[in-house]
Motif scaffolding. Structure first.
Motif, short mmCIF file in Angstrom:
data_model
loop_
_atom_site.label_atom_id
_atom_site.label_comp_id
_atom_site.label_asym_id
_atom_site.label_seq_id
_atom_site.Cartn_x
_atom_site.Cartn_y
_atom_site.Cartn_z
N GLU A 5 35.69 26.54 67.63
CA GLU A 5 35.50 25.62 68.47
C GLU A 5 33.83 26.48 69.13
O GLU A 5 33.46 26.52 69.31
CB GLU A 5 36.35 25.16 69.05
CG GLU A 5 37.10 24.18 68.21
CD GLU A 5 37.96 23.41 69.68
OE1 GLU A 5 37.59 23.04 70.64
OE2 GLU A 5 39.31 24.20 69.44
N ARG A 35 23.05 16.11 62.22
CA ARG A 35 24.35 17.69 62.08
C ARG A 35 23.72 19.22 63.16
O ARG A 35 24.43 19.95 63.54
CB ARG A 35 24.70 17.74 60.87
CG ARG A 35 25.84 17.00 60.38
CD ARG A 35 26.83 18.10 59.23
NE ARG A 35 27.79 16.90 58.61
CZ ARG A 35 27.50 15.52 57.79
NH1 ARG A 35 26.17 15.84 57.29
NH2 ARG A 35 28.69 14.79 57.49
N LYS A 75 28.84 4.59 63.21
CA LYS A 75 29.75 5.16 62.21
C LYS A 75 29.65 6.81 61.81
O LYS A 75 30.62 6.79 61.74
CB LYS A 75 29.47 4.15 61.29
CG LYS A 75 31.56 4.15 59.97
CD LYS A 75 30.82 3.84 59.10
CE LYS A 75 30.43 2.09 58.85
NZ LYS A 75 30.00 1.42 58.28
N PHE A 77 28.56 8.88 63.56
CA PHE A 77 28.68 9.57 64.77
C PHE A 77 29.96 9.92 64.45
O PHE A 77 30.72 10.68 65.22
CB PHE A 77 27.65 9.10 65.43
CG PHE A 77 26.19 9.19 65.81
CD1 PHE A 77 26.30 10.10 65.08
CD2 PHE A 77 25.98 8.33 66.41
CE1 PHE A 77 24.96 10.65 65.09
CE2 PHE A 77 24.13 8.93 66.31
CZ PHE A 77 23.79 9.65 65.83
N GLU A 78 30.87 8.39 64.85
CA GLU A 78 32.75 8.12 65.33
C GLU A 78 32.85 9.15 64.31
O GLU A 78 33.97 9.50 64.10
CB GLU A 78 32.59 6.71 65.41
CG GLU A 78 33.92 6.39 65.00
CD GLU A 78 34.67 5.02 64.52
OE1 GLU A 78 36.16 4.78 64.46
OE2 GLU A 78 33.57 4.71 64.81
N VAL A 79 32.71 9.28 62.37
CA VAL A 79 33.08 9.51 61.57
C VAL A 79 33.49 11.54 62.11
O VAL A 79 34.30 11.67 61.63
CB VAL A 79 32.54 9.39 60.54
CG1 VAL A 79 33.05 10.70 59.30
CG2 VAL A 79 33.22 8.20 59.95
N ASN A 80 32.20 11.86 62.52
CA ASN A 80 32.05 13.21 63.15
C ASN A 80 32.38 13.64 63.95
O ASN A 80 31.82 15.18 64.18
CB ASN A 80 30.50 14.09 62.18
CG ASN A 80 29.96 13.42 60.95
OD1 ASN A 80 30.16 14.67 60.53
ND2 ASN A 80 29.32 12.39 60.31
N GLY A 81 32.46 12.68 64.72
CA GLY A 81 33.14 13.10 66.40
C GLY A 81 32.54 13.64 67.42
O GLY A 81 32.62 14.23 68.38
N TYR A 82 31.05 12.89 67.33
CA TYR A 82 29.81 12.98 67.78
C TYR A 82 30.13 12.39 69.10
O TYR A 82 30.07 11.17 68.66
CB TYR A 82 29.10 13.05 66.93
CG TYR A 82 28.16 14.21 66.09
CD1 TYR A 82 28.95 15.01 65.61
CD2 TYR A 82 28.28 13.65 65.17
CE1 TYR A 82 28.25 16.28 65.48
CE2 TYR A 82 27.30 14.65 64.20
CZ TYR A 82 27.65 16.23 63.80
OH TYR A 82 27.45 16.64 63.30
N SER A 83 29.85 12.19 70.95
CA SER A 83 29.79 10.94 71.57
C SER A 83 29.18 11.78 72.35
O SER A 83 28.90 10.92 73.38
CB SER A 83 31.48 11.62 71.92
OG SER A 83 32.16 13.23 72.94
N ASN A 84 28.72 13.20 72.22
CA ASN A 84 27.72 13.59 72.81
C ASN A 84 25.97 12.75 72.60
O ASN A 84 24.88 13.70 73.00
CB ASN A 84 27.61 14.58 73.64
CG ASN A 84 27.42 15.57 72.60
OD1 ASN A 84 27.33 15.20 71.30
ND2 ASN A 84 27.46 16.58 72.28
#
Length: 165
Positions: A5, A35, A75, A77-84
């Motif tokens: 991280e 990405r 979808k 973005f959600e699968v990859n955990g992107y929220s920003n």
């Protein structure tokens, strides 16, 4: 905080980056581009072309409607955990990139690099600072050419670059 991280956070050089495209039949090239945008930017503005803007593209009649392309992006973005991020519909090649003063960089492929130069020209004309240009390599298909939505729409490859039989 785990080391992985920490490394990702350290790679983020820019507060706000922009990336754009049609994002028809989301394929490995699109995913590499997106990405990279999330890798180098803390916040990503995503321009997605409107249905009106795509009428002159190869196999335009086979391009998925905006709502489906948007759904596929969300979808991913959600699968990859992107929220920003913020997704904005665009009606021109420049889109909104010459309107948001706080943008720092634009992420493009080798193929769309010239578009980034046009964005910077438009920004300069409006008195805005040019964007740093982050370029990714083109993702090749198994048939040797780049993976592209045009080849997918033509039925020559699948979204992973494999030849269609």
């Amino acid at each position: 905080m785990c080391t992985e991280e920490y490394d990702v956070i350290q790679m983020r050089r820019y507060k706000k980056v922009v990336v754009g495209g049609t994002f028809d039949r989301l394929h490995l090239g699109h995913k590499a581009l997106l990405r990279k945008a999330f890798e180098v930017g803390r916040y990503v503005y995503v321009g997605i072309t409107s249905d009106e803007m795509i009428k002159d593209k190869p196999y335009a009649e086979k391009i998925l409607p905006y709502d489906i392309r948007l759904r596929d992006l969300l979808k991913f973005f959600e699968v990859n955990g992107y929220s920003n991020y913020r997704i904005i519909k665009i009606n021109s090649a420049i889109g909104f990139a010459d309107k948001i003063r706080s943008l720092d960089a634009i992420v493009v492929s080798e193929e769309t690099y010239k578009g980034a130069l046009l964005v910077n020209k438009a920004r300069k004309e409006k008195g805005l600072k040019p964007l740093d240009i982050v370029t990714i390599d083109i993702v090749k298909s198994k048939i040797g050419s780049k993976i592209s939505s045009s080849l997918i729409r033509a039925g020559l490859i699948d979204p992973f670059g494999n030849p269609r039989r």
